[in-house]
Design an enzyme around this catalytic site. Sequence first.
Site, short mmCIF file in Angstrom:
data_model
loop_
_atom_site.label_atom_id
_atom_site.label_comp_id
_atom_site.label_asym_id
_atom_site.label_seq_id
_atom_site.Cartn_x
_atom_site.Cartn_y
_atom_site.Cartn_z
N GLY A 399 47.86 39.67 30.00
CA GLY A 399 47.92 40.30 31.32
C GLY A 399 47.58 39.29 32.38
O GLY A 399 47.10 38.18 32.10
N SER A 400 47.82 39.66 33.63
CA SER A 400 47.53 38.76 34.73
C SER A 400 47.18 39.58 35.97
O SER A 400 47.49 40.77 36.06
CB SER A 400 48.72 37.84 35.02
OG SER A 400 49.88 38.59 35.33
N GLY A 401 46.55 38.93 36.92
CA GLY A 401 46.16 39.59 38.15
C GLY A 401 45.85 38.56 39.21
O GLY A 401 46.18 37.37 39.05
N SER A 402 45.20 38.99 40.28
CA SER A 402 44.90 38.08 41.37
C SER A 402 43.91 36.99 40.96
O SER A 402 43.89 35.91 41.54
CB SER A 402 44.33 38.87 42.56
OG SER A 402 43.15 39.55 42.17
N PHE A 403 43.10 37.25 39.94
CA PHE A 403 42.09 36.28 39.49
C PHE A 403 42.73 35.16 38.68
O PHE A 403 42.21 34.05 38.60
CB PHE A 403 41.06 36.98 38.61
CG PHE A 403 41.66 37.62 37.39
CD1 PHE A 403 41.88 36.90 36.23
CD2 PHE A 403 42.04 38.96 37.41
CE1 PHE A 403 42.45 37.50 35.11
CE2 PHE A 403 42.61 39.55 36.31
CZ PHE A 403 42.82 38.82 35.15
N GLY A 404 43.85 35.44 37.97
CA GLY A 404 44.45 34.49 37.05
C GLY A 404 45.13 35.23 35.91
O GLY A 404 45.80 36.24 36.13
N VAL A 406 44.99 36.44 31.46
CA VAL A 406 44.23 36.66 30.24
C VAL A 406 45.12 36.30 29.05
O VAL A 406 46.26 36.76 28.96
CB VAL A 406 43.75 38.12 30.11
CG1 VAL A 406 42.99 38.32 28.81
CG2 VAL A 406 42.87 38.50 31.29
N ASP A 517 36.07 48.60 41.17
CA ASP A 517 37.53 48.53 40.99
C ASP A 517 37.96 49.23 39.71
O ASP A 517 38.73 48.70 38.91
CB ASP A 517 37.97 47.07 40.96
CG ASP A 517 39.48 46.90 41.19
OD1 ASP A 517 40.09 47.84 41.75
OD2 ASP A 517 40.03 45.86 40.83
#
Length: 677
Positions: A399-404, A406, A517
């Site tokens: 997975g991915s998001g604003s942080f980077g 996984v 969150d």
Amino acid sequence: MNKLFFFIKGTPTIENNLTGDSWTFFSSLTNCRYLNFLDVSSNQLSGVLPASIGNLSASFQDFYAFGCNIKGPIPAEIGNLSSLGYLLLGRNQLTGFIPSTIGKLKRLQRIDISINKLEGYIPAELCQLSNLGDMYLSDNMLNGSIPVCLGELKSLRNVILDFNKLESTVPLKLWNLNDLLLLNLSHNSLSGNLPSDIGNLNVIVDIDFSWNQFSGNIPSSIGKFQSLVSLSFAHNRFQGSIPPSLGKIINLQSLNLSFNDFSGLIPKSLEELKYLKHLDVSHNRLEGEIPTGGHFANFTAESFMQNYALCSETRQQFPPCGKAHKRSRSKNVVSLMKYILPPIISVILAVTILLIVRRRKSNKDAPQSEISLHLAWRRIYYRELEEATNAFGESNILGSGSFGSVYGGILSDGLSVAVKVFNLQSEQVRAIKSFATESQVLSTIRHRNLIRIIGCCSNTEFKALILEYMPNGSLEKWLYSHNYFLDMLKRINIAIDVALALEYLHHGHTFPIVHCDLKPSNVLLDKDMVAHVSDFGIAKLFDEGESTAQTKTLATIGYMAPEYGTEGIVSTSGDVYSYGVMLLEMYTRKKPTDEMFGEEMSLKSWVSHSLDENRITEVVDTNLLGREDENFSAKEQCVSSILTVAMESLNDYPSERISMREVVARLGKIKAVFLAR
């Protein structure tokens, strides 16, 4: 003098079909001077108990009105029935408070007002009933504490107070009821430690303290319960070792210690319990070999799952123990517990507190290039992570998001992990701050329903957290991906898991932690479909005395509480709001940002309208609830109750929202009712 008995009872063979507000017949009964017994159970009489009940015969002894759909309060005039011995009003719709005038019924032996909607405190006037043997007050909305004076009623045999909102500690005097047979305090918010005085319950047969907040060690005096058949301490915060004295309870048939914080070995003394049919010690921190003697061969793997380091030579679900482990297990464990663990724990706590204090004194907005490695974490080097994740290849991305992103990977020792890599290229300050916040929070928490950190890798150019791997992915995947489906029981189990995690964050610490969150993508499921809350990148760890704070960091649109989105106000009530949104999403399979929602209608208002109109089938996930389903009525009632809890979490005013403690208690009750049907 003859006695008069009056039956108007509806049963499968005797059906009177009395319906509506039929209590007018009470007026004529007041003329029956020798009326002793009245049974109107199982008739749909509805209506309200009339005040004229207090005018019945002075010799009136027994009043049975089970399952009559009676509404309204218990009239205070009931205290006039001075000869009443049995008062059975269970399974009705009674509301209001338990009248204090019941304390006048000096001959009362049994009171059953369970499964109603009564609220308020348990009146201390009940302690005046010196002949009371059975007290059934379960499944209401009673709050406050258990009256201390109940411990003076030596006549008590059965005390059933489960499924209420009782809190505080159990009065010490209650343990002096030497002739008590049944004690059920489950599904409340009771807390505190169990004293050694609990061993005074000489003839107790059944104890259920599950789904509370009891803590501390189980006293060894519990081994005195020679008559005990069933014991449940499940879903509490008990810790320490399981006392070997449990093996002395010779008649024990059912033992449930699951979902606590027990550590150490499973006592071999339990092998001596020749009548033991049910055992559950799952979801603790137990270690060592699973016993094999006695009835242990009959217990499934589910009885031992989700523990710290259990092993077995005969069960494939657990790693083998090894010969060396067998030879030195007892000696090593005793030495470890007595001499090694206390100083290590002291050092860890001291270092953790020092790090937190230093971090709080520093400028919270300043970027940090390094983070001290928590003593309980593994030190993992970049090269090992690179090899574990195929050089952080795309095929390993979870997975991915604003942080980077996984990445899934397998460490050199064979451990499957999830590697959360923070993107330092695009927004370095934000990424470093998110890494520091999540590391700080995860270093202070430990709970079965929170993601567990294994280690970290940190230098000026690379920062990653190594987390336990969740093979079943996120709740979001199970809600919206094809070929995935969560049935009714799985959804409520996940809802309870998440609620327990938030309850721990909000109330299980010296200082509250706010997740900030919560959403389905941040709820991960392990191989047993147990939910774990993850992603603490914007969490807030409060200082002593703090209950609210302000932030400029925005959470996810659709899940934010109103005060968070408009003013940046962070509090535990904000998490409750996000949980309510997620609960609606779990049962409607609609995101709060779905295109059908806008200024005129939101997910909240859509569900609220359906509840008001009693048409929840129009909003519930069609795969979950259909009129052709078996047990449709039970499923509909279950979903309706859960959606009601969600709506009580979504009040626009933070102070009006229910707490996560209450959510946990309510959902536990809903689940129990659903399973009972």
